[in-house]
Design an enzyme around this catalytic site. Structure first.
Site, PDB file in Angstrom:
ATOM      1  N   LYS A   1      34.729  38.214  -8.056  1.00  0.00           N
ATOM      2  CA  LYS A   1      34.411  36.902  -8.628  1.00  0.00           C
ATOM      3  C   LYS A   1      34.972  36.758 -10.034  1.00  0.00           C
ATOM      4  CE  LYS A   1      29.876  36.557  -6.326  1.00  0.00           C
ATOM      5  NZ  LYS A   1      30.075  35.500  -5.348  1.00  0.00           N
TER       6      LYS A   1
ATOM      7  N   GLY B   1      21.135  34.604  -4.661  1.00  0.00           N
ATOM      8  CA  GLY B   1      20.157  35.520  -5.220  1.00  0.00           C
ATOM      9  C   GLY B   1      18.723  35.107  -5.015  1.00  0.00           C
TER      10      GLY B   1
ATOM     11  N   ARG C   1      24.870  21.081   6.236  1.00  0.00           N
ATOM     12  CA  ARG C   1      24.557  19.849   6.984  1.00  0.00           C
ATOM     13  C   ARG C   1      25.273  18.652   6.373  1.00  0.00           C
ATOM     14  NH1 ARG C   1      21.203  19.226  11.240  1.00  0.00           N
ATOM     15  NH2 ARG C   1      19.668  20.863  11.583  1.00  0.00           N
TER      16      ARG C   1
ATOM     17  N   GLY D   1      21.632  32.771  -0.061  1.00  0.00           N
ATOM     18  CA  GLY D   1      20.283  32.815   0.478  1.00  0.00           C
ATOM     19  C   GLY D   1      20.151  33.355   1.883  1.00  0.00           C
TER      20      GLY D   1
ATOM     21  N   SER E   1      22.676  39.179  -1.964  1.00  0.00           N
ATOM     22  CA  SER E   1      21.557  40.045  -2.302  1.00  0.00           C
ATOM     23  C   SER E   1      20.780  40.483  -1.069  1.00  0.00           C
ATOM     24  CB  SER E   1      20.632  39.296  -3.252  1.00  0.00           C
ATOM     25  OG  SER E   1      21.398  38.568  -4.187  1.00  0.00           O
TER      26      SER E   1
END
Lengths: 192, 291
Positions: free
Chosen positions: B80, B152, B164, B213, B235
């Site tokens: 990153k 995270g 969506r 997530g 994570s």
């Protein structure tokens, strides 16, 4: 004719599109029960060979597919597919289906900055576009394996009886000739 | 970057499809990820959950640490850089990274301009919350898109919202009449050509992954069923009780994302999932960085 496309990971949809352009039906193989359907041939797409090799075993596809290939089912492996079929991989202790008498080199052109396109001769077809993405090449072929294409002196396509491999990705170009070549192999192979 | 290079860079993302890209912070974690079936790894010093916990400015990782991970695995390695920080991107290109993530997870270096990614030979992946954002990043040279989600947190709600919204907007453009596309281009703040592409092909011109997530095989399957072509897990793996098992289960869930019976088996006995935080409890919304 209906061709199975191994759909565990990677660019399998691109192969399905090529087959559909040629008017050939295909279906995805994601787990053992998908093999219950009769198939005239199998395509193993590009992607990561480590991922596909692992999933082949864990989803109980490894033995049945290997057996079918040994019995003569036509199979076409591109890039990672080439590595899955190779009996030897020079820079990797892991081998996978190990059905084809070739010695491959993984990531032979280095990282993504080494990826490239070119136009080269393919035996029996002529000059075709070739796209190499973090590609392998074949260092050596054994027994009755026939070399079909070379780029800068390195073997990038080969055939051994019912098995066809390319280090490049015909599914990423407009050219349909390598897929046609594989269909011809299936047509000639009535025994399976 | 010429057109040919952009094609090759898009092509690499095509090879990653149907796969899971995992955040790793050490060569050991990279090896665990590779053995579990990751199709690529994201090398970073701290995973998003820890960045969130630690606070402060978050930057590109130490090149030495990234090189350690490049040497540890044979699969593609991503890293990153901060939004707009083209010098960090130049450094990552110099160490021959396979993909640069211009990421909202790190502190933005530029609050107005993203990196001109067409000036680079290595590919970029960028986050997007909606179609306009995705097409703006592609116009700047991104060869792959991912949802932003909320990194995270272990909470998938934002990734779902972004995916969506993206799919809704793609469907809307797909069914628009051609003479409406000029106005769509204006509303989305993107070139007409890209709008026309989406209208004709009913998909983005580059590969689109889910990110932010994802913590369970079910999360991964949900995102795939919503139209993701693969999944980033940050994570969710190394913040969980049994990283090896969870990572392998998520990989299999992405391959067989429609098979509920198999998903049930994969979801069994994975140990503790990352604790996570709900979106209402978050003070810093990373997805709001860079638009």
């Amino acid at each position: 004719m209906e061709i199975g496309v191994l759909a565990l990971q990677g660019a399998f949809i691109e192969h399905e599109q090529k087959l559909s352009e040629l008017g050939i039906k295909s279906f995805e193989i994601r787990q053992y029960k998908d093999l219950e359907k009769p198939l005239s041939g199998l395509i193993i797409p590009g992607g990561e060979s480590t991922v596909q090799g692992k999933l082949l075993k864990e989803l109980n596809l490894f033995e049945p597919i290997k057996e079918k290939i040994i019995k003569g089912m036509p199979v076409f492996g591109t890039c990672a597919g080439l590595l899955l079929l190779a009996k030897q991989i020079e820079n990797d202790t892991r081998t996978h289906l190990s059905t084809m008498d070739i010695k491959a080199v993984r990531n032979a052109y280095g990282r993504q900055l080494g990826s490239f396109n070119t136009v080269e001769e393919f035996k029996g077809i002529g000059k075709i576009p070739m796209t190499f993405i973090r590609a392998p090449y074949i260092e050596e072929v054994f027994n009755d394996t026939e070399v079909l294409a070379k780029v800068n002196g390195k073997i990038v396509a080969a055939k051994q009886k019912n098995q066809l491999v390319t280090a490049f990705h015909p599914e990423l170009t407009e050219d349909l000739s390598v897929h046609k070549y594989f269909i011809n192999m299936i047509n000639k192979n009535e025994t399976f | 970057m010429d057109n040919k290079r952009f094609e090759l860079n898009k092509n690499l993302a095509q090879m990653l499809k149907g796969g899971v890209i995992m955040d790793v912070t050490t060569p050991e974690q990279a090896k665990i990820a590779e053995a579990a079936g990751a199709c690529a790894v994201m090398a970073l010093e701290r995973i998003p959950a820890d960045i969130r916990a630690a606070g402060g400015v978050s930057r590109m990782s130490d090149p030495k640490m990234i090189k350690g991970i490049q040497n540890a695995v044979s699969i593609p390695v991503m890293a990153k850089c901060r939004i707009g920080h083209f010098a960090e991107a130049q450094i990552l290109q110099a160490i021959e990274i396979d993909y640069i993530d211009e990421s909202e997870v790190l502190s933005p270096a530029d609050d107005k301009y993203h990196i001109d990614k067409t000036a680079f030979d290595v590919p970029f992946v960028c986050g997007a919350k909606d179609l306009g954002e995705a097409l703006r990043r592609i116009n700047e040279g991104a060869a792959m898109i991912r949802t932003k989600g909320e990194p995270g947190t272990g909470d998938v709600v934002q990734a779902v919202r972004h995916m969506r919204l993206m799919q809704q907007e793609i469907r809307r453009l797909g069914s628009a009449s051609e003479d409406e596309l000029y106005d769509e281009a204006k509303l989305l703040q993107v070139p007409y050509d890209l709008v026309l592409y989406v209208h004709k092909n009913k998909k983005l011109p580059v590969v689109n992954f889910a990110a932010g997530g994802v913590a369970t095989p079910a999360d991964a399957a949900l995102m795939m069923q919503l139209g993701a072509e693969g999944v980033f897990v940050g994570s969710g793996i190394f913040k969980s009780g049994n990283p090896e098992k969870r990572a392998a289960a998520i990989v299999k869930a992405v391959t067989n994302y429609k098979d509920a019976k198999l998903l049930a088996e994969l979801s069994e006995d994975l140990g503790e999932a990352m604790v996570g935080i709900n979106e209402q409890e978050i003070e810093l919304l990373m997805a709001e960085r860079g638009k």
